[in-house]
Design a protein around this motif. Structure first.
Motif, PDB file in Angstrom:
ATOM      1  N   UNK A 184       2.730  12.168  -6.748  1.00 21.69           N
ATOM      2  CA  UNK A 184       2.199  11.037  -7.522  1.00 21.69           C
ATOM      3  C   UNK A 184       2.947   9.743  -7.215  1.00 21.69           C
ATOM      4  N   UNK A 185       4.263   9.827  -7.022  1.00 23.96           N
ATOM      5  CA  UNK A 185       5.048   8.614  -6.791  1.00 23.96           C
ATOM      6  C   UNK A 185       4.607   7.866  -5.539  1.00 23.96           C
ATOM      7  N   UNK A 186       4.544   8.515  -4.357  1.00 30.50           N
ATOM      8  CA  UNK A 186       4.098   7.763  -3.176  1.00 30.50           C
ATOM      9  C   UNK A 186       2.581   7.674  -3.078  1.00 30.50           C
ATOM     10  N   UNK A 187       1.880   8.754  -3.445  1.00 32.87           N
ATOM     11  CA  UNK A 187       0.440   8.815  -3.216  1.00 32.87           C
ATOM     12  C   UNK A 187      -0.394   8.070  -4.227  1.00 32.87           C
ATOM     13  N   UNK A 188       0.097   7.969  -5.479  1.00 34.22           N
ATOM     14  CA  UNK A 188      -0.661   7.295  -6.529  1.00 34.22           C
ATOM     15  C   UNK A 188       0.000   5.974  -6.925  1.00 34.22           C
ATOM     16  N   UNK A 189       1.223   6.063  -7.449  1.00 37.01           N
ATOM     17  CA  UNK A 189       1.885   4.860  -7.935  1.00 37.01           C
ATOM     18  C   UNK A 189       2.273   3.925  -6.795  1.00 37.01           C
ATOM     19  N   UNK A 190       2.721   4.503  -5.663  1.00 36.65           N
ATOM     20  CA  UNK A 190       3.042   3.657  -4.514  1.00 36.65           C
ATOM     21  C   UNK A 190       1.805   2.965  -3.964  1.00 36.65           C
ATOM     22  N   UNK A 191       0.707   3.707  -3.903  1.00 31.29           N
ATOM     23  CA  UNK A 191      -0.552   3.102  -3.460  1.00 31.29           C
ATOM     24  C   UNK A 191      -1.020   2.011  -4.398  1.00 31.29           C
ATOM     25  N   UNK A 192      -0.828   2.229  -5.706  1.00 27.50           N
ATOM     26  CA  UNK A 192      -1.225   1.216  -6.688  1.00 27.50           C
ATOM     27  C   UNK A 192      -0.402  -0.054  -6.534  1.00 27.50           C
ATOM     28  N   UNK A 193       0.899   0.092  -6.294  1.00 30.75           N
ATOM     29  CA  UNK A 193       1.752  -1.087  -6.096  1.00 30.75           C
ATOM     30  C   UNK A 193       1.317  -1.871  -4.859  1.00 30.75           C
ATOM     31  N   UNK A 194       1.006  -1.139  -3.789  1.00 34.60           N
ATOM     32  CA  UNK A 194       0.543  -1.801  -2.565  1.00 34.60           C
ATOM     33  C   UNK A 194      -0.785  -2.511  -2.795  1.00 34.60           C
ATOM     34  N   UNK A 195      -1.689  -1.843  -3.509  1.00 31.93           N
ATOM     35  CA  UNK A 195      -2.990  -2.451  -3.807  1.00 31.93           C
ATOM     36  C   UNK A 195      -2.830  -3.695  -4.668  1.00 31.93           C
ATOM     37  N   UNK A 196      -1.938  -3.651  -5.636  1.00 31.24           N
ATOM     38  CA  UNK A 196      -1.732  -4.804  -6.513  1.00 31.24           C
ATOM     39  C   UNK A 196      -1.263  -6.017  -5.714  1.00 31.24           C
ATOM     40  N   UNK A 197      -0.348  -5.808  -4.782  1.00 29.97           N
ATOM     41  CA  UNK A 197       0.132  -6.915  -3.949  1.00 29.97           C
ATOM     42  C   UNK A 197      -0.983  -7.471  -3.079  1.00 29.97           C
ATOM     43  N   UNK A 198      -1.735  -6.575  -2.431  1.00 32.17           N
ATOM     44  CA  UNK A 198      -2.814  -7.021  -1.559  1.00 32.17           C
ATOM     45  C   UNK A 198      -3.913  -7.719  -2.346  1.00 32.17           C
ATOM     46  N   UNK A 199      -4.316  -7.115  -3.461  1.00 29.89           N
ATOM     47  CA  UNK A 199      -5.386  -7.693  -4.278  1.00 29.89           C
ATOM     48  C   UNK A 199      -4.979  -9.056  -4.838  1.00 29.89           C
ATOM     49  N   UNK A 200      -3.713  -9.200  -5.224  1.00 27.24           N
ATOM     50  CA  UNK A 200      -3.248 -10.482  -5.764  1.00 27.24           C
ATOM     51  C   UNK A 200      -3.308 -11.574  -4.705  1.00 27.24           C
ATOM     52  N   UNK A 201      -2.935 -11.226  -3.468  1.00 23.68           N
ATOM     53  CA  UNK A 201      -3.016 -12.204  -2.385  1.00 23.68           C
ATOM     54  C   UNK A 201      -4.441 -12.634  -2.105  1.00 23.68           C
ATOM     55  N   UNK A 202      -5.353 -11.656  -2.029  1.00 29.68           N
ATOM     56  CA  UNK A 202      -6.764 -11.972  -1.780  1.00 29.68           C
ATOM     57  C   UNK A 202      -7.334 -12.792  -2.929  1.00 29.68           C
ATOM     58  N   UNK A 203      -7.014 -12.398  -4.162  1.00 27.48           N
ATOM     59  CA  UNK A 203      -7.534 -13.107  -5.330  1.00 27.48           C
ATOM     60  C   UNK A 203      -7.022 -14.537  -5.395  1.00 27.48           C
ATOM     61  N   UNK A 204      -5.768 -14.749  -5.012  1.00 23.00           N
ATOM     62  CA  UNK A 204      -5.210 -16.104  -5.032  1.00 23.00           C
ATOM     63  C   UNK A 204      -5.932 -16.999  -4.030  1.00 23.00           C
ATOM     64  N   UNK A 205      -6.202 -16.474  -2.840  1.00 17.12           N
ATOM     65  CA  UNK A 205      -6.948 -17.238  -1.833  1.00 17.12           C
ATOM     66  C   UNK A 205      -8.353 -17.558  -2.349  1.00 17.12           C
ATOM     67  N   UNK A 206      -9.009 -16.544  -2.955  1.00 20.26           N
ATOM     68  CA  UNK A 206     -10.359 -16.758  -3.492  1.00 20.26           C
ATOM     69  C   UNK A 206     -10.343 -17.788  -4.613  1.00 20.26           C
ATOM     70  N   UNK A 207      -9.311 -17.743  -5.451  1.00 21.27           N
ATOM     71  CA  UNK A 207      -9.202 -18.699  -6.553  1.00 21.27           C
ATOM     72  C   UNK A 207      -9.098 -20.125  -6.031  1.00 21.27           C
ATOM     73  N   UNK A 208      -8.242 -20.351  -5.053  1.00 22.46           N
ATOM     74  CA  UNK A 208      -8.038 -21.697  -4.501  1.00 22.46           C
ATOM     75  C   UNK A 208      -9.327 -22.204  -3.850  1.00 22.46           C
ATOM     76  N   UNK A 209      -9.970 -21.359  -3.055  1.00 21.06           N
ATOM     77  CA  UNK A 209     -11.173 -21.784  -2.338  1.00 21.06           C
ATOM     78  C   UNK A 209     -12.327 -22.061  -3.299  1.00 21.06           C
ATOM     79  N   UNK A 210     -12.524 -21.188  -4.269  1.00 21.74           N
ATOM     80  CA  UNK A 210     -13.641 -21.369  -5.182  1.00 21.74           C
ATOM     81  C   UNK A 210     -13.424 -22.549  -6.116  1.00 21.74           C
ATOM     82  N   UNK A 211     -12.173 -22.808  -6.499  1.00 25.43           N
ATOM     83  CA  UNK A 211     -11.902 -23.969  -7.353  1.00 25.43           C
ATOM     84  C   UNK A 211     -12.176 -25.268  -6.584  1.00 25.43           C
TER      85      UNK A 211
END
Length: 214
Positions: A184-211
């Motif tokens: 669970x630590x690498x396969x679930x929680x580690x994956x979630x941490x990686x996804x959160x970082x990636x999603x936050x970066x994509x969302x920030x770019x989308x926020x700036x462009x759409x605004x």
């Protein structure tokens, strides 16, 4: 001599706020429906773990709580549909972190062994891949709905991306029967941490462009 009509500033402000709330709900509800349908369809395709209802009631309750947080509470805060105080926001964040760890690992918290073997084992990387794919699709739904442009402050997008991450993690938790912390630590929680970082970066770019486009 007649008095000039007085402008009710308070009524105008309230009316403007109501219009903004309606606009935000217009973005929120279709995106919520699509995300729920996608997660439900994914579970139907990939399958639900056979022991889902055999889990301890407290663990299943935490997983259901995470569904509420990821689909309703966190996106609503990010979009500005609800405005909890700072203490409540901090409490929700801590609750989500603790509930995520306990709901994902459950009784497996007692068995932290063979970490290296599980890191590249049968389920580990597969769970990360499923989580990343699901998270990015849900994120695209949010981008296309215009959710990330509804608030001026970039910090509000992190509530939405946290919801995206929790939804993806819960999807994997309901699919994958492995409960040991070594998986669970690498396969679930580690994956979630990686996804959160990636999603936050994509969302920030989308926020700036759409605004900028508004």
């Amino acid at each position: 001599m007649t008095d000039e009509p007085r402008i009710d500033v308070s009524a105008l402000i309230i009316d403007d706020l109501r219009n903004r709330q309606r606009e935000r709900r217009r973005h929120f509800l279709p995106a919520l429906l699509l995300a729920v349908l996608f997660v439900g369809g994914s579970l139907a395709v990939f399958g639900i773990r056979a022991d889902l209802l055999d889990q301890p009631p407290w663990q299943l309750a935490l997983q259901l709580l995470l569904w509420v947080l990821c689909f309703l509470v966190f996106p609503a805060i990010g979009l500005g549909l609800i405005f909890p105080k700072k203490g409540a926001r901090l409490g929700l964040t801590l609750l989500a972190v603790v509930a995520t760890i306990v709901a994902a690992a459950g009784q497996g918290l007692a068995g932290f062994t063979d970490l290296a073997r599980h890191l590249t084992g049968e389920h580990g990387l597969g769970c990360v891949g499923l989580m990343m794919a699901a998270g990015l699709i849900i994120l695209v739904i949010g981008v296309l709905s215009g959710a990330f442009s509804q608030r001026r402050r970039p910090s509000t997008i992190y509530w939405i991306t946290a919801g995206v991450t929790l939804a993806s993690l819960n999807l994997v938790t309901w699919h994958c029967p492995a409960t040991g912390l070594a998986h669970v630590l690498p396969g679930h929680l580690g994956g979630a941490a990686l996804l959160l970082l990636l999603a936050s970066g994509v969302a920030l770019v989308a926020h700036v462009r759409q605004r900028r486009e508004r």
